[in-house]
Design a protein around this motif. Sequence first.
Motif, PDB file in Angstrom:
ATOM      1  N   TYR A  26       6.374  -0.980  -7.246  1.00  0.00           N
ATOM      2  CA  TYR A  26       6.079   0.209  -6.436  1.00  0.00           C
ATOM      3  C   TYR A  26       5.402  -0.162  -5.113  1.00  0.00           C
ATOM      4  CZ  TYR A  26       1.067   0.286  -7.697  1.00  0.00           C
ATOM      5  OH  TYR A  26      -0.269  -0.019  -7.841  1.00  0.00           O
ATOM      6  N   ILE A  27       4.918  -1.397  -5.025  1.00  0.00           N
ATOM      7  CA  ILE A  27       4.429  -1.899  -3.733  1.00  0.00           C
ATOM      8  C   ILE A  27       5.445  -2.958  -3.286  1.00  0.00           C
ATOM      9  CG2 ILE A  27       2.539  -3.084  -2.522  1.00  0.00           C
ATOM     10  CD1 ILE A  27       0.594  -1.937  -4.617  1.00  0.00           C
ATOM     11  N   LYS A  66     -12.075  -3.931  -6.633  1.00  0.00           N
ATOM     12  CA  LYS A  66     -12.888  -2.731  -6.886  1.00  0.00           C
ATOM     13  C   LYS A  66     -14.264  -3.103  -7.449  1.00  0.00           C
ATOM     14  CE  LYS A  66      -8.909   0.276  -7.345  1.00  0.00           C
ATOM     15  NZ  LYS A  66      -7.829   0.772  -8.186  1.00  0.00           N
ATOM     16  N   ASN A 113      -8.280   4.275  -9.421  1.00  0.00           N
ATOM     17  CA  ASN A 113      -8.108   4.409  -7.973  1.00  0.00           C
ATOM     18  C   ASN A 113      -9.027   5.474  -7.382  1.00  0.00           C
ATOM     19  OD1 ASN A 113      -6.140   2.573  -8.488  1.00  0.00           O
ATOM     20  ND2 ASN A 113      -4.488   3.678  -7.463  1.00  0.00           N
ATOM     21  N   ASN A 164      -1.676   7.743  -3.907  1.00  0.00           N
ATOM     22  CA  ASN A 164      -3.052   7.508  -3.477  1.00  0.00           C
ATOM     23  C   ASN A 164      -3.478   8.512  -2.406  1.00  0.00           C
ATOM     24  OD1 ASN A 164      -3.857   5.392  -5.194  1.00  0.00           O
ATOM     25  ND2 ASN A 164      -2.696   3.905  -3.981  1.00  0.00           N
ATOM     26  N   TYR A 188      -9.324   1.614   1.724  1.00  0.00           N
ATOM     27  CA  TYR A 188      -8.952   1.372   0.320  1.00  0.00           C
ATOM     28  C   TYR A 188      -7.768   0.383   0.239  1.00  0.00           C
ATOM     29  CZ  TYR A 188      -6.887   2.067  -4.260  1.00  0.00           C
ATOM     30  OH  TYR A 188      -6.333   1.834  -5.497  1.00  0.00           O
ATOM     31  N   CYS A 192      -7.689  -3.500  -1.401  1.00  0.00           N
ATOM     32  CA  CYS A 192      -6.719  -3.946  -2.410  1.00  0.00           C
ATOM     33  C   CYS A 192      -5.910  -5.154  -1.944  1.00  0.00           C
ATOM     34  CB  CYS A 192      -5.754  -2.817  -2.748  1.00  0.00           C
ATOM     35  SG  CYS A 192      -6.532  -1.430  -3.595  1.00  0.00           S
TER      36      CYS A 192
END
Length: 303
Positions: A26-27, A66, A113, A164, A188, A192
Amino acid sequence: MNFKEIIEGVYREVKDIDDRGKLASYIPELAQVNPKRFGIHLSTVDNYQFGVGHYTERFSIQSISKVLALTLAYKIKNQRIWKRVGIEPSGTSFNSLVQLEADKGIPRNPFINAGAMVIADILITHLKNPKKDFIAFVRSLSNNPSIDYSETVAASEKSVGYRNVALCNFIKSFGNIENHPQVVLDFYFDLCSIEMNCQELSETFLFLAHDGKTLSGTPVLTNHQTKRINALMQTCGFYDESGEFAFKVGLPGKSGVGGGIIAINPDRYTIAVWSPRLNAKGNSYKGVRVLEKFTKKTESSIF
Ligand code: GLN
């Protein structure tokens, strides 16, 4: 304890198993990573280091950062942080929207998230130059000035980060985001995108195995705060697989969708594993196997 022999043995046993995991496609940028990459690195509080496989190749640490964001926010705001983010396991996936409605915009914990976005918001409010100051903090923990964000990975995630974006706006609607959602999301995604290799990851996290101090003695967190971060990693570090990770591995830890996992054994060691294919819960398929075998063979779980 012969860590070297044990890690080599675990590496050999897990290397060629049928990896049923899938890349975090998905990324887009993470879908390009060679799924055969596999590395392990251990750092102990008495300065022993050992790595095997691709442990010097950097990867996207994703949600592992995180913990570092929480550490800095905790340092700055101490107890006040828990008014904005909870400390309970979510039992839902890392990017779930449903719970936020019932919880009125207070994310269950800082590692999903939604929780990390609230932490990012806190950092933006309190740091002069959030992006620069945060990476300086990470570099100071690891004593490694070359650690950096990946602009490519951040841009790649930003281009498809619809869920997100929804999460951040949703929290804002409850009043639990102070800054503009676009600014929070940009930061954010940057958080990541940080890249490290297994060795750097295990070195960076040593302060959590060392009562909140780096190995050179620089205080990062108090003993009490360190205990609490480790407790949260134990209960929330693997999203809706946190119970299973505690059951199988028995160490506080944190995963990322880049396929990395860091695990902490307080007063003893940190161990980082990287294998990019993820199980259905978004945690490294082989990574969990490695850690399960490792704590079993070393009899070194915290339980
Ligand atoms: N950047 C990822 C996302 O927001 C982080 C998720 C993860 O590593 N679990 O989807």
